[in-house]
Each structure stands twice: as structure tokens, then as C-alpha cells.
Design a protein around this motif. Structure first.
Motif, PDB file in Angstrom:
ATOM      1  N   LEU A 185      46.394  53.036  36.911  1.00 50.87           N
ATOM      2  CA  LEU A 185      46.038  52.451  38.199  1.00 50.87           C
ATOM      3  C   LEU A 185      46.900  51.216  38.445  1.00 50.87           C
ATOM      4  N   PRO A 186      47.156  50.889  39.699  1.00 48.12           N
ATOM      5  CA  PRO A 186      47.918  49.667  39.975  1.00 48.12           C
ATOM      6  C   PRO A 186      47.109  48.425  39.613  1.00 48.12           C
ATOM      7  N   LYS A 187      47.731  47.281  39.693  1.00 52.21           N
ATOM      8  CA  LYS A 187      47.040  46.025  39.439  1.00 52.21           C
ATOM      9  C   LYS A 187      45.865  45.889  40.416  1.00 52.21           C
ATOM     10  N   PRO A 188      44.701  45.472  39.922  1.00 49.05           N
ATOM     11  CA  PRO A 188      43.555  45.370  40.824  1.00 49.05           C
ATOM     12  C   PRO A 188      43.808  44.416  41.992  1.00 49.05           C
ATOM     13  N   LEU A 189      43.229  44.739  43.136  1.00 49.55           N
ATOM     14  CA  LEU A 189      43.281  43.863  44.300  1.00 49.55           C
ATOM     15  C   LEU A 189      42.535  42.567  44.013  1.00 49.55           C
ATOM     16  N   ILE A 190      41.418  42.694  43.335  1.00 48.72           N
ATOM     17  CA  ILE A 190      40.581  41.553  42.948  1.00 48.72           C
ATOM     18  C   ILE A 190      40.164  41.760  41.494  1.00 48.72           C
ATOM     19  N   THR A 191      40.143  40.697  40.719  1.00 43.15           N
ATOM     20  CA  THR A 191      39.683  40.761  39.333  1.00 43.15           C
ATOM     21  C   THR A 191      38.600  39.719  39.130  1.00 43.15           C
ATOM     22  N   ILE A 192      37.443  40.172  38.645  1.00 38.20           N
ATOM     23  CA  ILE A 192      36.340  39.264  38.335  1.00 38.20           C
ATOM     24  C   ILE A 192      36.154  39.259  36.826  1.00 38.20           C
TER      25      ILE A 192
END
Length: 520
Positions: free
Chosen positions: A493-500
Motif C-alpha cells: 500500500l502507498p504511504k498512509p494519508l494520515i497516521t495515528i
């Protein structure tokens, strides 16, 4: 008259089972000659809690009962071992479970069929026909056992194909497999092949089959219906692994002994193998001969010459689906994650989810997420604290009891809906977002890939899923755990749009958010 009748010893292991007294009652009442029937019973119970699981005194003089507190029981094979000690020289032995019903004159039916078998050492055995307590019998059919696959513990799982009574053969037919809940033959089999008390549950039938067969016993599938078995869950009846804190240790010992017996492992824990020489193979026939007869190659994990491991089957196959459901249901029922607060495990406690409970509501608001699908919702221990304001929360889980319990617990939340779903093969509805936290991390890679494909095909806008940032993924068996990195192969998967960040000590564990349209 009694001396002229061949006697039948019926051994029954019952664990906190309210059907036990009814099984005993039906056993004697349906026999043509109840005076020749003698029962050996291992009653595993909790005094004061399981008084309704006690024999009610009917035919008491013909029942030999070994009582043991449930907390001291070591599993079903240990209990069957105790029942065999109650044998007093009866000519025939009939092993059954504690939740069964019988046809009229079952004793004569069994003896007649046994006499039709083309063997000097015959055993009648198969899976019984189902019934629903108290006495709703399914249509009479003739189950024929077959080997399905090697499960994730490399133990063969069996199934049965159904034949109609009108298609029954003239006499019992040879078989390579045994059913532990329906086993009838000359009682010498008890002396030849005493139960190994350190086999726990899984693998019982394989252990019994290879030992009996190499001791010269031949198996036959009955051509008439003899008995019925309660296969229902009956959630009010505790299982041994629900009560026994250290059942995993017992299960590990059991697997070691079975794999050693079958030549699947050259070495094993010496403590686990203690006394195994008393429960070994026979000398009349070899294990290799049994493998040729049954079509099972234990070392190479082949069934009828084909790869036989459950992991070798397509992720969407009925066998894999049933195995996933069985595995995660067992984890739930046995508290397999070992957490007192939540059936979903330590990662779903209030303490472990503090960071995402703090940050997720704001992210949902910023992305205008009003309809949330939760793929692997578990018991909603933490997420229920942040879903009250949603337009709709849709909880999905493969475990029926989790879904039923969620419906009962959150019945007053008009915006909460629950469905039993296998995310590997079942389509999900279109949502604003799908959250899949701490779920993919328990599946093997060949199950995760189709799950991601179905997430994309749902038409939902966002995916929130657990990810670590390690640059690699390790293989596991379904039901295990690994620190999944969704940005690494084979998921990519690509880099997440948001990372928590979940702010777990010494961990990169995070909840990533992707546009579903960006999934590969």
C-alpha cells in the motif's frame, strides 16, 4: 439367560454435560436387552453447579461412575482413559459421547452389523447423525468419513459425506478413519489400544486410528443408523478449555506426542513424550501401510497425493472459511488472547487505545465520516466510546457469538447494526470508511490480499487499518499474530494519508488511513 447374551461395555466421558443423564437413560431404554449393557462413566463436574449432570439412578447397578472435579480433569482423552479402567471383561465395547440418542434395539443392530464385517478384528465407526435436545432427531442418513486437510497445527481434520438409507450397501464398508464418539467392536481393543491420557482433544481420532490399525483392527462404516449426536454449541455448557487455565500447555504436549507418533517430528520435549512407549503403534501392520491405505502422507502433509495443508487451499474455499470461523470462535470461547477486560485481547483495552480514542473522532470529523464499517469489530470494548455520534456504525465479525452479544449489549443504540461476516470472502457495503484494527494482523498473507481487494470493491472512501513500519512482513498461520506493515510486500500500500500513532512502548504500531481508491 444373562450368561448367554454377549455383554456390552459402554464407556462415556462427560464434562459438565446436562445431557449425560438423558444419554444414559436413552441408552438403556432403547436396548433390546438392557440387562447386558454396562456403562463406565467419567463424570467431570463442579459440585453444586452441575448437579443436573448426574446420572439419575436409572439402571444404577449397571453404571460404574468415576467422579472427578472439573478443575482436576485433564481433557477428553484423559477422561476416556479413566472410563476404560471401569471395563470388567464385557465381550464388546461401545465408546460414545455424553450427548447422544439411540435407535430402538441398537444393541442387536450393532452386533448384527459387526458380524457382517469381513474381518476377524472389526470396528464399526463413523460420525453419528445429529439431533437437537431434548429429542429432535435429524433425518436418518449414513455419514462416510474422509480426510479434509491438515489444519494449522498440522493435524488432519475430518469430514463426512452423506449417503441416503435407500442407497445403503448390503453390509458395512471398509474405512480408514475412526470417530471417537461412535466406536464399537470386540472389547479386546481396549486392552490392545488403551487411550493415551495425554492427548488433549485435537488429533484424538488420528491417534486412535493409526494405533488401532497397526494393531490389526479394521474399520467399517455402518450401513444402518445406530445413534444420534448433539453437535450444537449449547453455550450454557462449559467446555474444558474454558475452565482450564493451562489448557494450552496440555494442548502443546498433545501435539508433540501425536507428531512424534506419526514421525512428523524427529525430536520433541522429553517431558511431553514421557510414557509414550505405552501408547505406541502396533506390530501387526506398519504406519507406512496405513498411510498407503488411507491416502495420508503425514511427513509431507499430503492427502491422496496432493498438498493437504489448509494453507495450500484457496483462501475462499469452503474449508478455509470453516477453519477461520472455527479458529476465531475457539479463541473467543477459550479467551485465547488471555485478557480479562475484553475478548478482543490486550490491544483493545481502554489503556491501550487511549491515543486512538483521543485522536480518531477529530479525524472522522475532518474527513466527514458518518457511516463507519468495522471489519473485525470484536466486542466493541473501546470503539463503542466513540461511535455514538455517527449516523451509522456497522459492526462485522466472523464469530457468531460476538455478533449476538453485541446486538444484545447495544440494542438501545439505534445507529448500531451488526452482521456475521468473513472479511476474506464476503462483500461489505459502501461506507464512508472501513476500520480494520488488529484484525488483518491475525490472518495469513493469502487471506489479507483478498480482504484488501474486497475493501476496495466496497466503494467506501477510506480505509483505517493497523500498520507497523518495519519494511517487511513475516508469514504466520491464521489465528497467530505478526506486526503487519501494509506498505511492505506483499501488500504494497502507498504511504498512509494520515497516521495515528498508538503510542505503544517500543513499537511503531499505528492506525493508518488511506483513500480506498489508492489501494492497489
Amino acid at each position: 439367560m444373562l450368561r448367554e447374551l454377549p455383554r456390552i461395555f459402554v464407556n462415556i466421558a462427560g464434562y459438565r454435560d446436562t445431557e449425560l443423564p438423558w444419554t444414559i437413560k436413552d441408552l438403556f431404554e432403547k436396548a433390546r436387552h438392557p440387562e447386558r449393557v454396562f456403562a463406565g462413566i467419567c463424570r467431570q463436574y463442579a459440585p453444586g453447579e452441575d448437579d443436573d449432570a448426574a446420572p439419575d439412578g436409572v439402571f444404577a447397578e449397571q453404571c460404574r461412575v468415576y467422579d472427578v472435579h472439573a478443575k482436576d480433569s485433564l481433557g477428553v482423552c484423559w477422561a476416556r482413559h479413566q472410563t476404560q479402567k471401569l471395563w470388567r471383561g464385557e465381550e464388546y465395547a461401545f465408546q460414545i459421547d455424553s450427548h447422544m440418542r439411540f435407535v430402538v434395539d441398537w444393541d442387536e443392530v450393532l452386533l448384527d452389523m459387526l458380524g457382517e464385517c469381513d474381518s476377524a478384528r472389526p470396528v464399526l465407526t463413523t460420525y453419528p447423525v445429529p439431533y437437537t435436545p431434548p429429542d429432535k432427531l435429524d433425518s436418518p442418513v449414513l455419514p462416510v468419513m474422509f480426510a479434509r486437510f491438515f489444519d494449522n497445527d498440522d493435524i488432519v481434520s475430518f469430514g463426512s459425506r452423506i449417503s441416503l438409507p435407500e442407497d445403503a450397501p448390503e453390509k458395512p464398508q471398509p474405512s480408514a478413519f475412526v470417530a471417537a464418539g461412535f466406536l464399537f467392536g470386540p472389547s479386546k481393543l481396549i486392552a490392545d489400544v488403551p487411550y493415551d491420557p495425554r492427548i488433549y482433544f485435537q488429533g484424538e481420532e488420528t491417534n486412535l486410528a493409526v494405533r488401532l490399525w497397526t494393531h490389526g483392527w479394521d474399520f467399517f462404516t455402518p450401513n444402518k443408523v445406530v445413534c444420534y449426536h448433539d453437535f450444537s454449541k449449547r453455550p450454557e455448557r462449559p467446555r474444558h478449555w474454558e475452565d482450564k487455565v493451562d489448557w494450552r500447555r496440555l494442548n502443546t504436549v498433545s501435539k508433540t506426542r501425536l507428531h512424534h507418533l506419526l514421525g512428523m517430528e524427529k525430536n520433541g520435549d522429553p517431558e511431553a513424550l514421557k510414557g509414550i512407549e505405552n501408547f505406541g503403534l502396533g506390530a501387526r501392520r506398519t504406519l507406512a501401510e496405513y498411510e498407503a491405505f488411507s491416502g495420508i502422507d503425514y511427513k509431507r502433509r499430503l492427502i491422496n497425493g496432493k498438498p493437504g495443508r489448509i494453507a495450500d487451499l484457496p483462501a475462499g474455499s469452503p474449508e478455509r472459511k470453516a477453519d477461520r470461523k472455527r479458529r476465531f470462535t475457539f479463541i473467543k470461547e477459550s479467551n485465547g488472547w488471555g485478557c480479562e477486560e475484553t475478548a478482543s485481547g490486550g490491544g483493545s483495552t481502554m489503556a491501550q487505545t487511549e491515543a486512538i480514542r483521543r485522536d480518531l473522532p477529530g479525524v472522522f470529523d475532518s474527513l466527514n465520516i458518518r457511516i463507519l464499517g468495522d471489519a473485525g469489530c470484536g466486542d466493541l470494548n473501546w470503539i463503542s466510546h466513540i461511535t455514538g455520534g455517527l449516523q451509522a456504525y456497522l459492526g462485522f465479525d466472523i464469530v457468531d457469538s460476538l455478533i449476538n452479544e453485541a446486538r444484545e449489549k447495544f440494542y438501545d443504540r439505534r445507529n448500531h447494526f451488526f452482521s456475521q461476516v468473513d472479511i476474506v470472502i464476503d462483500a461489505l457495503p459502501e461506507c464512508d470508511a472501513i476500520i480494520c484494527r488488529d484484525c488483518l494482523t491475525h490472518l495469513d498473507h493469502q487471506e489479507i490480499l483478498p480482504a484488501l481487494k474486497l475493501f476496495k470493491e466496497s466503494g467506501s472512501r477510506y480505509l483505517f487499518a493497523t500498520t507497523h513500519f518495519l519494511g517487511k512482513n513475516t508469514e504466520i498461520k491464521t489465528g497467530g499474530w505478526f506486526p503487519i506493515d501494509l506498505t511492505a510486500a506483499p501488500f504494497n500500500l502507498p504511504k498512509p494519508l494520515i497516521t495515528i500513532s498508538e503510542e505503544a512502548p517500543n513499537s511503531t504500531k499505528s492506525l493508518g488511513a488511506w483513500k480506498i481508491s489508492d489501494l492497489l
